[in-house]
Design a protein around this motif. Structure first.
Motif, PDB file in Angstrom:
ATOM      1  N   GLN A   1       0.834  -1.248   0.171  1.00 52.52           N
ATOM      2  CA  GLN A   1      -0.171  -0.437   0.054  1.00 52.52           C
ATOM      3  C   GLN A   1       0.647   1.370  -0.122  1.00 52.52           C
ATOM      4  O   GLN A   1       0.461   2.398  -0.901  1.00 52.52           O
ATOM      5  CB  GLN A   1      -0.530  -0.132   0.915  1.00 52.52           C
ATOM      6  CG  GLN A   1      -2.476  -0.632   1.325  1.00 52.52           C
ATOM      7  CD  GLN A   1      -2.033  -2.573   1.370  1.00 52.52           C
ATOM      8  OE1 GLN A   1      -0.709  -2.807   1.766  1.00 52.52           O
ATOM      9  NE2 GLN A   1      -2.738  -2.938   1.548  1.00 52.52           N
ATOM     10  N   ILE A   2       1.990   1.197   1.247  1.00 52.22           N
ATOM     11  CA  ILE A   2       2.635   2.844   0.773  1.00 52.22           C
ATOM     12  C   ILE A   2       3.791   2.845  -0.246  1.00 52.22           C
ATOM     13  O   ILE A   2       3.632   3.843  -1.307  1.00 52.22           O
ATOM     14  CB  ILE A   2       3.492   2.566   2.806  1.00 52.22           C
ATOM     15  CG1 ILE A   2       3.434   4.333   2.944  1.00 52.22           C
ATOM     16  CG2 ILE A   2       4.446   2.153   2.462  1.00 52.22           C
ATOM     17  CD1 ILE A   2       3.800   4.616   3.726  1.00 52.22           C
ATOM     18  N   ASN A   3       4.234   1.853  -0.600  1.00 57.86           N
ATOM     19  CA  ASN A   3       4.509   1.418  -2.148  1.00 57.86           C
ATOM     20  C   ASN A   3       4.331   2.068  -3.424  1.00 57.86           C
ATOM     21  O   ASN A   3       4.555   3.090  -3.719  1.00 57.86           O
ATOM     22  CB  ASN A   3       5.075   0.113  -2.197  1.00 57.86           C
ATOM     23  CG  ASN A   3       6.497  -0.145  -1.431  1.00 57.86           C
ATOM     24  OD1 ASN A   3       6.654   0.614  -0.330  1.00 57.86           O
ATOM     25  ND2 ASN A   3       6.732  -1.489  -1.117  1.00 57.86           N
ATOM     26  N   SER A   4       3.053   1.443  -2.942  1.00 59.28           N
ATOM     27  CA  SER A   4       1.986   2.733  -4.211  1.00 59.28           C
ATOM     28  C   SER A   4       1.838   4.016  -4.042  1.00 59.28           C
ATOM     29  O   SER A   4       1.693   4.776  -5.749  1.00 59.28           O
ATOM     30  CB  SER A   4       0.828   1.845  -4.291  1.00 59.28           C
ATOM     31  OG  SER A   4      -0.019   1.811  -3.209  1.00 59.28           O
ATOM     32  N   TRP A   5       1.418   4.163  -2.741  1.00 55.78           N
ATOM     33  CA  TRP A   5       1.695   5.619  -2.602  1.00 55.78           C
ATOM     34  C   TRP A   5       2.256   6.710  -3.134  1.00 55.78           C
ATOM     35  O   TRP A   5       2.731   7.758  -3.539  1.00 55.78           O
ATOM     36  CB  TRP A   5       0.887   5.872  -1.203  1.00 55.78           C
ATOM     37  CG  TRP A   5       0.138   5.538  -0.762  1.00 55.78           C
ATOM     38  CD1 TRP A   5      -1.293   4.806  -1.764  1.00 55.78           C
ATOM     39  CD2 TRP A   5      -0.599   4.684   0.816  1.00 55.78           C
ATOM     40  NE1 TRP A   5      -1.508   3.908  -0.407  1.00 55.78           N
ATOM     41  CE2 TRP A   5      -1.639   4.451   1.132  1.00 55.78           C
ATOM     42  CE3 TRP A   5       0.457   5.587   1.587  1.00 55.78           C
ATOM     43  CZ2 TRP A   5      -2.578   4.194   2.268  1.00 55.78           C
ATOM     44  CZ3 TRP A   5      -0.531   5.173   3.412  1.00 55.78           C
ATOM     45  CH2 TRP A   5      -1.648   4.275   3.064  1.00 55.78           C
TER      46      TRP A   5
END
Length: 136
Positions: free
Chosen positions: A53-57
């Motif tokens: 999730q955070i890598n996608s952000w």
């Protein structure tokens, strides 16, 4: 106006009445903040099984969603309660607002698909930057 703009507009309107979301987010994401900056926050997400999730952000492309429950799990109930207290709202509402705002804000703070080399700055600088992003 996109969905993110609508969500931010609705959330910021609510928070502006209660005050402080930019300050809260500034302390949460600042290099010397309670989470250790964006790098520290990313590490918490990875340790909690939410690295994708955070890598996608941070990265380029579509931002994966995150639920209020997942935010509470990653940040910890004490942190969410503290944020809620600062905003004068219920912890569930604080987690919901964070789950709606963090993906888009982190995406905007990392426009080149990575955290800035010098970090995101101190809470005051970051709060001013977030105020500009949020249209305050």
């Amino acid at each position: 106006m996109g969905l993110f703009d609508s969500v931010v507009g609705a959330v910021t309107g609510q928070v502006q009445q209660q005050g402080g979301m930019t300050n809260v987010l500034g302390r949460l994401l600042a290099d010397n903040g309670e989470m250790g900056g964006l790098g520290g926050l990313a590490e918490k997400f990875k340790q909690g099984g939410m690295g994708e999730q955070i890598n996608s952000w941070i990265g380029n492309g579509e931002n994966l969603p995150i639920s209020a429950e997942q935010i509470s799990q990653i940040l910890g109930s004490d942190t969410v309660r503290n944020i809620a207290s600062q905003l004068g709202i219920d912890p569930d509402q604080a987690a919901q607002q964070l789950s709606a705002m963090l993906p888009g804000l982190i995406d905007k703070l990392t426009p080149n698909g990575q955290a800035p080399a010098g970090g995101l700055g101190n809470p005051g600088d970051l709060s001013r930057m977030l105020g500009g992003i949020l249209g305050r």
